[in-house]
Design a protein around this motif. Sequence first.
Motif, PDB file in Angstrom:
ATOM      1  N   LYS A 138       0.809  -1.230   0.085  1.00 63.96           N
ATOM      2  CA  LYS A 138       0.034   0.022  -0.014  1.00 63.96           C
ATOM      3  C   LYS A 138       0.718   1.429  -0.011  1.00 63.96           C
ATOM      4  N   ALA A 139       2.019   1.254   0.798  1.00 65.78           N
ATOM      5  CA  ALA A 139       3.009   2.139   0.693  1.00 65.78           C
ATOM      6  C   ALA A 139       3.325   2.673  -0.983  1.00 65.78           C
ATOM      7  N   GLY A 140       3.843   1.519  -1.538  1.00 69.74           N
ATOM      8  CA  GLY A 140       4.244   1.699  -3.133  1.00 69.74           C
ATOM      9  C   GLY A 140       3.036   2.245  -3.685  1.00 69.74           C
ATOM     10  N   VAL A 141       1.935   1.718  -3.536  1.00 69.25           N
ATOM     11  CA  VAL A 141       0.751   2.306  -4.190  1.00 69.25           C
ATOM     12  C   VAL A 141       0.464   3.850  -4.012  1.00 69.25           C
ATOM     13  N   LEU A 142       0.551   4.216  -2.613  1.00 73.77           N
ATOM     14  CA  LEU A 142       0.505   5.548  -2.338  1.00 73.77           C
ATOM     15  C   LEU A 142       1.520   6.542  -3.041  1.00 73.77           C
ATOM     16  N   ALA A 181       6.003   9.858  -0.522  1.00 77.32           N
ATOM     17  CA  ALA A 181       4.691   9.964  -0.002  1.00 77.32           C
ATOM     18  C   ALA A 181       4.537   9.595   1.324  1.00 77.32           C
ATOM     19  N   VAL A 182       5.251   8.502   1.801  1.00 78.26           N
ATOM     20  CA  VAL A 182       5.351   8.056   3.089  1.00 78.26           C
ATOM     21  C   VAL A 182       5.944   9.346   3.999  1.00 78.26           C
ATOM     22  N   VAL A 183       6.983   9.763   3.706  1.00 76.60           N
ATOM     23  CA  VAL A 183       7.353  11.269   4.422  1.00 76.60           C
ATOM     24  C   VAL A 183       6.490  12.207   4.629  1.00 76.60           C
ATOM     25  N   GLU A 184       5.654  12.561   3.418  1.00 82.81           N
ATOM     26  CA  GLU A 184       4.797  13.522   3.408  1.00 82.81           C
ATOM     27  C   GLU A 184       3.611  13.325   4.258  1.00 82.81           C
ATOM     28  N   ASN A 185       3.094  12.014   4.468  1.00 77.95           N
ATOM     29  CA  ASN A 185       1.946  11.821   5.170  1.00 77.95           C
ATOM     30  C   ASN A 185       2.223  11.019   6.651  1.00 77.95           C
TER      31      ASN A 185
END
Length: 293
Positions: A138-142, A181-185
């Motif tokens: 899901k992190a990759g999809v994000l 996207a992981v760092v941002e969210n």
Amino acid sequence: MGETHLGYYWLAYEVSNFRLICEFCNSSTDDDPTGKRVTKIHHFPLLNPASRLRAPGVSVDSIEREIPVLLDPVLQRDCDLLDFDRSGAVRRNDNRPRSSLERAVGVCRAEESIRIYGLDRSGLNERRSRVMRDVVFKAGVLDAPVVFEGALEMLRELIEPEARHSSAALSALRGCRDLDAVVENFSEELGIGSTVGGIGRPEAHTVSDLISTGFLKSGVELVGVADFGEVVALLLPDGGLELGARSYATPTSAARAATGNADVDGWDFWHVAVASGPISLSQIRRESNGDVD
């Protein structure tokens, strides 16, 4: 607890004394071929065994003088001592080194808890691995150019403290911190900072800092040696010290009141007593900040 201890029977109806525990951990079967205990049942080791309470008539607050070896699942700082690899296997969090007290008695709370709670059982590892793979996917999809609707919400649900295997999920997400996207969210949830591994651990400056990061435990007794003998103070939840009928905001103010010496440094004066000998507050603070000799 040992054959001579009758258990904390006077706390039998104290709600704060109870924890939910699985059937395996609460069993009495020790199937380790080495003969070492591998289940919890009534096993309750302490880093400071001399402080174990053995008689009724003491308050619930008095139990805080004990420093348990086993991690408490309701304390986030204890849960943060554990980490997981991609196979779902549990291990000690390398970014949370052993405390001075653990080093003094030659015990690692995380490793002992993994062994006694049986946290490395194959079934658990497999279930954690499935959750972690789901997080990575899901992190990759994000982070993909076309974001899958709902991926962010599903990731948040997986790392919610109430979610099953949420600590493993958070560990997997931490491993994806190279994705923008992981760092941002999730920067707040992951504690992303400038320290080793990108995991922020604030430097401790006060006793309150040491309590909040789990390097000290409120309620323990601190001992200092003055010209006239030993002085004992109680560590308060706010980081202050209770000495006799008065409380003091800092170790140094308490030490100066105890000794009458205006030049004494309270961080060197006050010690926590463990089986192998006393550990000074200054040593605990140094090691909490990564300054290990």
